[in-house]
Design an enzyme around this catalytic site. Structure first.
Site, mmCIF file in Angstrom:
data_model
loop_
_atom_site.group_PDB
_atom_site.id
_atom_site.type_symbol
_atom_site.label_atom_id
_atom_site.label_comp_id
_atom_site.label_asym_id
_atom_site.label_seq_id
_atom_site.Cartn_x
_atom_site.Cartn_y
_atom_site.Cartn_z
ATOM 1 N N LYS A 88 0.854 -1.184 0.000
ATOM 2 C CA LYS A 88 0.000 0.000 0.000
ATOM 3 C C LYS A 88 0.889 1.233 0.000
ATOM 4 O O LYS A 88 1.996 1.219 0.545
ATOM 5 C CB LYS A 88 -0.884 0.025 1.251
ATOM 6 N N GLY A 192 -21.422 5.300 3.926
ATOM 7 C CA GLY A 192 -20.408 5.633 2.928
ATOM 8 C C GLY A 192 -20.940 5.415 1.524
ATOM 9 O O GLY A 192 -21.194 4.275 1.131
ATOM 10 N N GLY A 194 -19.486 6.488 -1.489
ATOM 11 C CA GLY A 194 -18.471 6.849 -2.464
ATOM 12 C C GLY A 194 -18.547 5.979 -3.702
ATOM 13 O O GLY A 194 -19.609 5.468 -4.068
ATOM 14 N N VAL A 196 -17.676 2.931 -4.356
ATOM 15 C CA VAL A 196 -18.206 1.580 -4.152
ATOM 16 C C VAL A 196 -19.572 1.618 -3.466
ATOM 17 O O VAL A 196 -20.524 0.981 -3.907
ATOM 18 C CB VAL A 196 -17.223 0.710 -3.348
#
Length: 359
Positions: A88, A192, A194, A196
């Site tokens: 990452k 959430g 966003g 996805v």
């Protein structure tokens, strides 16, 4: 660099297990931003994991996030059956920092240089705060990047595949809880909306689910109205009485306090590192709440990136592989019940078996 509270900051960082092969912490010469590239494991192959551009209270919080997320990517890629390791990258923005497009370009060029310096150990892709278009800038400095826009010869961003994998996992979680994969009539709380979470909300609404939704961005209220979903504050989302809680924002949402207040039978969402601490898995289990391990559920994106980047990629095969995430999750639920362990332990055992076999 001066540490305002060095003891507290470094103590927080020291709590992250350091089992990584390589960790690069560098300051971009163009942007002046602190960049961390964490390569957790290359045992199964080149490490793959997205590039996150985000605000943190301290630079050590950004480094710690890179360490946690890269370790989770090792588990994700192994559990998904990919010949890829875990890594990452995180670009640290102090709180309140907003970059112009020109400043983002400089940051991406610096990220490309950092990745190139690792000699192929790590490949990046988009993540929170970045995009396929920004990855095209990274590609100006390194070939070790995927998920470029189609216009740049890439396979595009993977949010559709991630959402499809989460949808399949929700079906498997419902089946484990109620004996049916039927989404219609089930009440889900999505936190959430966003890339996805928004796609997932549309798919679930189309399938007849009852939705309660929230997001830190109040503009997402328009999506709730479009879908006929109820809106709730982010702080109250986990308290809503429903069938499933679906976290699709940033990680660490499942704190001890949140778990104690959950009013659902299961948790299954796209967010990475949902458990604030690993002990949260046992707390969920003790409350009788079925938790779908995040690194299994949200693997659709990396499956897509890995398979779509291969020569002669077959969309049908990719779609089937993403849908199979639900089958893997069902096996994890079965193993956890049979062995009387948490779903986290069962998922980690699955990933560990693949890693061990690669030795």
């Amino acid at each position: 660099m001066t540490l305002t509270h060095p003891a507290a900051a470094l103590d927080s960082l020291a709590q992250i297990p350091l089992s990584h092969e390589k960790v690069l912490i560098t300051t971009g010469e163009r942007s002046g931003l602190l960049i961390t590239v964490a390569v957790h494991s290359t045992r199964l192959g080149q490490a793959l994991g997205g590039a996150r551009l985000w605000q943190y209270a301290t630079w050590t919080d950004a480094v710690a996030d890179a360490l946690r997320l890269s370790a989770a990517m090792t588990l994700k890629n192994a559990a998904a059956g990919l010949n890829l390791g875990g890594g990452k990258s995180v670009i640290y923005l102090p709180l309140g920092t907003v970059l112009t497009d020109a400043e983002k370009r400089l940051a991406m060029l610096d990220l490309g240089d950092a990745i190139e310096s690792l000699n192929g150990a790590y490949m990046t892709a988009e993540d929170v705060g970045t995009s396929a278009e920004l990855m095209a800038i990274v590609a100006e400095r390194t070939n070790h990047v995927c998920g470029l826009p189609a216009a740049s010869g890439g396979v595009g961003e993977p949010a559709d595949a991630t959402a499809a994998g989460v949808y399949a996992s929700i079906e498997s979680t419902l089946e484990a809880l109620f004996g049916s994969r039927e989404v219609r009539g089930r009440h889900l709380v999505i936190s959430g909306l966003g890339q996805v979470g928004g796609r997932l909300a549309r798919a679930l609404a189309a399938a007849g689910a009852t939705l309660t939704v929230t997001d830190i961005n109040p503009d997402k209220h328009a999506l709730a109205e479009e879908l006929g979903a109820s809106w709730v504050s982010v702080a109250d989302a986990h308290r809503v009485h429903a069938d499933l809680f679906v976290p699709c924002g940033l990680g660490g949402v499942l704190t001890s306090g949140v778990i104690a207040e959950l009013n659902v039978l299961g948790v299954c969402g796209a967010a990475n590192n949902q458990l604030a601490v690993p002990a949260g898995a046992a707390q969920l289990d003790a409350r009788g709440i079925l938790w779908a391990p995040d690194f299994v559920v949200n693997a659709g994106g990396v499956v897509y990136l890995a398979m779509a980047s291969e020569p002669n990629a077959d969309l049908g095969q990719i779609t089937a592989r993403v849908a199979a995430i639900g089958t893997v999750l069902t096996q994890i639920f079965t193993d956890a019940r049979a062995s009387e362990i948490t779903t986290l332990a069962a998922a980690e055992m699955l990933a560990a078996a693949r890693l061990h076999a690669a030795r």
